[in-house]
Design a protein around this motif. Structure first.
Motif, PDB file in Angstrom:
ATOM      1  N   LYS A   1       0.821  -1.213   0.000  1.00  0.00           N
ATOM      2  CA  LYS A   1       0.000   0.000   0.000  1.00  0.00           C
ATOM      3  C   LYS A   1       0.855   1.264   0.000  1.00  0.00           C
ATOM      4  CE  LYS A   1      -3.694  -2.419   0.012  1.00  0.00           C
ATOM      5  NZ  LYS A   1      -4.506  -2.500  -1.221  1.00  0.00           N
ATOM      6  N   GLY A   2       2.147   1.098  -0.165  1.00  0.00           N
ATOM      7  CA  GLY A   2       3.045   2.245  -0.251  1.00  0.00           C
ATOM      8  C   GLY A   2       4.414   1.896   0.288  1.00  0.00           C
ATOM      9  N   ALA A   3       5.464   2.302  -0.428  1.00  0.00           N
ATOM     10  CA  ALA A   3       6.829   2.012   0.010  1.00  0.00           C
ATOM     11  C   ALA A   3       7.773   3.037  -0.598  1.00  0.00           C
ATOM     12  CB  ALA A   3       7.247   0.602  -0.402  1.00  0.00           C
ATOM     13  N   GLY A   4       8.803   3.417   0.180  1.00  0.00           N
ATOM     14  CA  GLY A   4       9.717   4.448  -0.302  1.00  0.00           C
ATOM     15  C   GLY A   4       8.964   5.762  -0.457  1.00  0.00           C
ATOM     16  N   ASP A   5       9.083   6.387  -1.642  1.00  0.00           N
ATOM     17  CA  ASP A   5       8.370   7.642  -1.898  1.00  0.00           C
ATOM     18  C   ASP A   5       7.152   7.428  -2.785  1.00  0.00           C
ATOM     19  OD1 ASP A   5       9.636   7.014  -4.240  1.00  0.00           O
ATOM     20  OD2 ASP A   5      10.681   8.932  -4.463  1.00  0.00           O
ATOM     21  N   ARG A   6       6.664   6.164  -2.871  1.00  0.00           N
ATOM     22  CA  ARG A   6       5.526   5.850  -3.732  1.00  0.00           C
ATOM     23  C   ARG A   6       4.311   5.438  -2.899  1.00  0.00           C
ATOM     24  NH1 ARG A   6      10.005   3.270  -6.070  1.00  0.00           N
ATOM     25  NH2 ARG A   6      10.515   3.935  -8.206  1.00  0.00           N
ATOM     26  N   ASP A   7       3.134   5.893  -3.325  1.00  0.00           N
ATOM     27  CA  ASP A   7       1.915   5.381  -2.717  1.00  0.00           C
ATOM     28  C   ASP A   7       1.549   4.069  -3.406  1.00  0.00           C
ATOM     29  OD1 ASP A   7       0.815   6.042  -5.188  1.00  0.00           O
ATOM     30  OD2 ASP A   7      -0.287   7.788  -4.425  1.00  0.00           O
ATOM     31  N   ALA A   8       0.425   3.486  -3.046  1.00  0.00           N
ATOM     32  CA  ALA A   8       0.054   2.172  -3.566  1.00  0.00           C
ATOM     33  C   ALA A   8      -0.024   2.168  -5.094  1.00  0.00           C
ATOM     34  CB  ALA A   8      -1.272   1.724  -2.966  1.00  0.00           C
ATOM     35  N   ARG A   9      -0.652   3.189  -5.672  1.00  0.00           N
ATOM     36  CA  ARG A   9      -0.803   3.244  -7.129  1.00  0.00           C
ATOM     37  C   ARG A   9       0.546   3.407  -7.818  1.00  0.00           C
ATOM     38  NH1 ARG A   9      -4.813   4.383 -10.956  1.00  0.00           N
ATOM     39  NH2 ARG A   9      -3.813   4.004 -12.987  1.00  0.00           N
ATOM     40  N   ALA A  10       1.378   4.299  -7.293  1.00  0.00           N
ATOM     41  CA  ALA A  10       2.690   4.522  -7.902  1.00  0.00           C
ATOM     42  C   ALA A  10       3.571   3.286  -7.784  1.00  0.00           C
ATOM     43  CB  ALA A  10       3.365   5.726  -7.250  1.00  0.00           C
ATOM     44  N   LEU A  11       3.446   2.573  -6.672  1.00  0.00           N
ATOM     45  CA  LEU A  11       4.234   1.360  -6.485  1.00  0.00           C
ATOM     46  C   LEU A  11       3.821   0.295  -7.492  1.00  0.00           C
ATOM     47  CD1 LEU A  11       6.307  -0.237  -4.812  1.00  0.00           C
ATOM     48  CD2 LEU A  11       4.449  -0.835  -3.234  1.00  0.00           C
ATOM     49  N   GLN A  12       2.517   0.108  -7.672  1.00  0.00           N
ATOM     50  CA  GLN A  12       2.048  -0.868  -8.647  1.00  0.00           C
ATOM     51  C   GLN A  12       2.435  -0.451 -10.058  1.00  0.00           C
ATOM     52  OE1 GLN A  12       0.553  -3.957  -7.917  1.00  0.00           O
ATOM     53  NE2 GLN A  12       1.203  -4.157 -10.037  1.00  0.00           N
TER      54      GLN A  12
ATOM     55  N   ASP B   1       5.527  -1.066 -14.947  1.00  0.00           N
ATOM     56  CA  ASP B   1       6.394  -0.440 -15.948  1.00  0.00           C
ATOM     57  C   ASP B   1       7.602  -1.325 -16.252  1.00  0.00           C
ATOM     58  OD1 ASP B   1       4.711   1.704 -16.127  1.00  0.00           O
ATOM     59  OD2 ASP B   1       5.906   3.033 -14.844  1.00  0.00           O
ATOM     60  N   LEU B   2       8.063  -2.062 -15.231  1.00  0.00           N
ATOM     61  CA  LEU B   2       9.197  -2.974 -15.432  1.00  0.00           C
ATOM     62  C   LEU B   2       8.763  -4.321 -15.994  1.00  0.00           C
ATOM     63  CD1 LEU B   2      11.258  -2.407 -12.151  1.00  0.00           C
ATOM     64  CD2 LEU B   2      11.738  -1.491 -14.425  1.00  0.00           C
ATOM     65  N   GLY B   3       7.463  -4.548 -16.040  1.00  0.00           N
ATOM     66  CA  GLY B   3       6.976  -5.858 -16.479  1.00  0.00           C
ATOM     67  C   GLY B   3       7.324  -6.954 -15.491  1.00  0.00           C
ATOM     68  N   VAL B   4       7.458  -6.574 -14.234  1.00  0.00           N
ATOM     69  CA  VAL B   4       7.883  -7.520 -13.199  1.00  0.00           C
ATOM     70  C   VAL B   4       6.698  -8.364 -12.738  1.00  0.00           C
ATOM     71  CG1 VAL B   4       8.595  -7.647 -10.776  1.00  0.00           C
ATOM     72  CG2 VAL B   4       9.858  -6.216 -12.368  1.00  0.00           C
ATOM     73  N   ARG B   5       6.954  -9.643 -12.569  1.00  0.00           N
ATOM     74  CA  ARG B   5       5.969 -10.542 -11.972  1.00  0.00           C
ATOM     75  C   ARG B   5       6.324 -10.714 -10.496  1.00  0.00           C
ATOM     76  NH1 ARG B   5       5.651 -15.845 -15.624  1.00  0.00           N
ATOM     77  NH2 ARG B   5       3.906 -16.246 -14.201  1.00  0.00           N
ATOM     78  N   ARG B   6       5.334 -10.563  -9.632  1.00  0.00           N
ATOM     79  CA  ARG B   6       5.614 -10.696  -8.208  1.00  0.00           C
ATOM     80  C   ARG B   6       4.845 -11.858  -7.612  1.00  0.00           C
ATOM     81  NH1 ARG B   6       1.915  -8.402  -4.422  1.00  0.00           N
ATOM     82  NH2 ARG B   6       0.232  -7.150  -5.341  1.00  0.00           N
ATOM     83  N   GLY B   7       5.360 -12.362  -6.509  1.00  0.00           N
ATOM     84  CA  GLY B   7       4.705 -13.468  -5.824  1.00  0.00           C
ATOM     85  C   GLY B   7       5.160 -13.491  -4.379  1.00  0.00           C
ATOM     86  N   GLY B   8       4.882 -14.602  -3.729  1.00  0.00           N
ATOM     87  CA  GLY B   8       5.264 -14.738  -2.331  1.00  0.00           C
ATOM     88  C   GLY B   8       4.053 -14.954  -1.458  1.00  0.00           C
ATOM     89  N   GLY B   9       4.151 -14.560  -0.204  1.00  0.00           N
ATOM     90  CA  GLY B   9       3.067 -14.746   0.739  1.00  0.00           C
ATOM     91  C   GLY B   9       3.613 -15.071   2.119  1.00  0.00           C
ATOM     92  N   VAL B  10       2.684 -15.290   3.037  1.00  0.00           N
ATOM     93  CA  VAL B  10       3.045 -15.580   4.421  1.00  0.00           C
ATOM     94  C   VAL B  10       2.797 -17.046   4.715  1.00  0.00           C
ATOM     95  CG1 VAL B  10       2.560 -15.072   6.844  1.00  0.00           C
ATOM     96  CG2 VAL B  10       2.526 -13.245   5.151  1.00  0.00           C
ATOM     97  N   GLY B  11       3.824 -17.730   5.198  1.00  0.00           N
ATOM     98  CA  GLY B  11       3.691 -19.099   5.657  1.00  0.00           C
ATOM     99  C   GLY B  11       3.766 -19.137   7.167  1.00  0.00           C
TER     100      GLY B  11
END
Length: 421
Positions: A60-71, A76-86
């Motif tokens: 929902k926001g990290a660094g100097d970016r809000d949630a929309r800017a982060l997404q 923009d990089l075409g990055v695929r993300r994954g992960g989760g909590v175990g």
């Protein structure tokens, strides 16, 4: 066919404590897999759901970016993300084109080191977690898995950690107690100590290390705790569920630690037990008797220990027979495997090792898992060589001293009364 020449993995421990495994691969893309040793089992008592909510809150926001800017930056990089909590860790993974590796690492560092955690998002996230919990009632297999974990591995008395008795989504009571201040204090546990990062890319090792040093230079140590898994042997518990049409069975038994010399033999035996349509459980439970459409067994790692975990679902009237046959197959393991079972299981394990290494994301995940579970990277060629060196005699010698049925705990869920063998 000769074994493939091993690809040397570089393993570094950065100044802040982050351990990295880097493997160079001739490919146009990269894959990152970060494992932080804080999972749902580390939730504070009375705040169950803390780790699960935090994992979503980061985006929902990290660094100097809000949630929309982060997404937008990820897209923009075409990055695929994954992960989760175990139960024992939180994972974040990214993959994309090699040229975008520095930018992707920067975004990953922002997510981990500099989440903004906007207060207005917390009520929304806790409400979503509650909805996820409500969905458990509509899924008997998931509900059984949760209840079996709660009964089989109860929280140690006096422990500050909530333990293995709840899902990552938490509990209604725990979610109600989450606060902005409390979660911002909890996020300090997420540090470099005990964290591991797997990186696969076509890049120079020296340059990658320098990039990682710069990117994670200000990550604090955090905390790395192992939550004990106190196995309760020999339990027989039935959980009534009037809306369930089937009776669902969960069997948990002692297994083998990843650091035990018998680990590989145990993995091969589990493959013979439940590794496809020719496996023992599939044949005896489904094909020979038609007791259950689905039956399986696999390894379960908790608290640094290994356990055997089996599952089957059957009609209520045939559930007792299903349980009897399942436990009989576990009791038959000390008698050993046949030559055909051994060869079939070894080929299956070898194929999974080979094909698992083909995918960049799969290999990055394996590097991370190896460091976290085994304490070192297992080269693909070396693992294939270890499997090739296994013999039927070695596996059966191990199985002669392995009696999982003796201490097996059984938890069932469905209509009617307790399921008896």
């Amino acid at each position: 066919m000769p074994l493939t020449a091993p690809i040397a993995a570089h393993v570094w421990t950065l100044e802040g404590g982050l351990t990295v495994a880097f493997e160079r691969r001739a490919a146009p893309g990269f894959a990152l897999d970060l494992r932080i040793p804080v999972g749902s089992a580390h939730d504070p008592v009375g705040q169950e759901g803390a780790a699960g909510v935090l994992e979503e809150w980061r985006y929902k926001g990290a660094g100097d970016r809000d949630a929309r800017a982060l997404q937008d930056a990820l897209d923009d990089l075409g990055v695929r993300r994954g992960g989760g909590v175990g139960s024992e860790a939180t994972r974040l993974s990214l993959s994309g084109l090699t040229a975008d590796l520095p930018a992707a690492l920067g975004l990953l560092a922002d997510l981990v080191l500099r989440p903004t955690l906007p207060p207005q998002e917390l009520p929304i996230l806790t409400d979503l977690a509650r909805q996820d919990l409500e969905g458990l009632e509509d899924s008997p297999p998931d509900l059984l898995a949760l209840e079996a974990r709660r009964l089989t591995f109860p929280r140690p008395q006096g422990s500050p950690f909530a333990g293995y008795a709840h899902p990552a989504s938490g509990t209604p009571e725990g979610l109600a107690q989450l606060s902005v201040a409390g979660l911002r204090a909890f996020v300090r546990r997420y540090g470099a100590a005990g964290s591991v990062l797997g990186v696969v890319a076509d890049a120079d090792a020296v340059e990658v290390r320098a990039l990682l040093e710069r990117t994670f230079s200000d990550w604090h140590a955090g905390e790395a705790h192992t939550v004990p898994a106190l196995f309760q042997p020999g339990l027989r518990v039935h959980l009534p569920h009037g809306d369930a049409e089937q009776t669902h069975l969960s069997v948990t038994a002692p297994g083998v630690s990843p650091h035990d010399p018998g680990w590989l033999a145990w993995q091969l035996a589990l493959t013979a037990l439940s590794g496809g349509s020719a496996s023992r459980l599939f044949h005896t439970v489904r094909e020979e008797r038609g007791l259950a459409y689905h039956v399986s067994a696999s390894s379960l790692l908790l608290g640094g220990q290994g356990f055997l975990s089996a599952y089957a679902a059957s009609t209520p009237d045939r559930a007792p027979e299903t349980l009897t046959v399942l436990l009989a197959e576990l009791a038959r393991l000390p008698q050993g495997l046949t030559e055909a079972e051994f060869e079939r299981a070894r080929r299956g394990l070898t194929a999974s090792v080979v094909f698992g290494a083909e995918s960049l994301r799969g290999r990055a995940n394996t590097l991370t898992r190896d460091l976290a579970v085994f304490g070192h990277v297992r080269p693909v060629a070396a693992l294939r060589a270890s499997l090739a060196a296994l013999t039927l005699e070695k596996v059966n010698r191990f199985l002669a001293g392995y009696h999982p049925a003796v201490e097996a705990t059984v938890v069932s869920l469905g209509p009617g009364q307790e399921v008896s063998e």
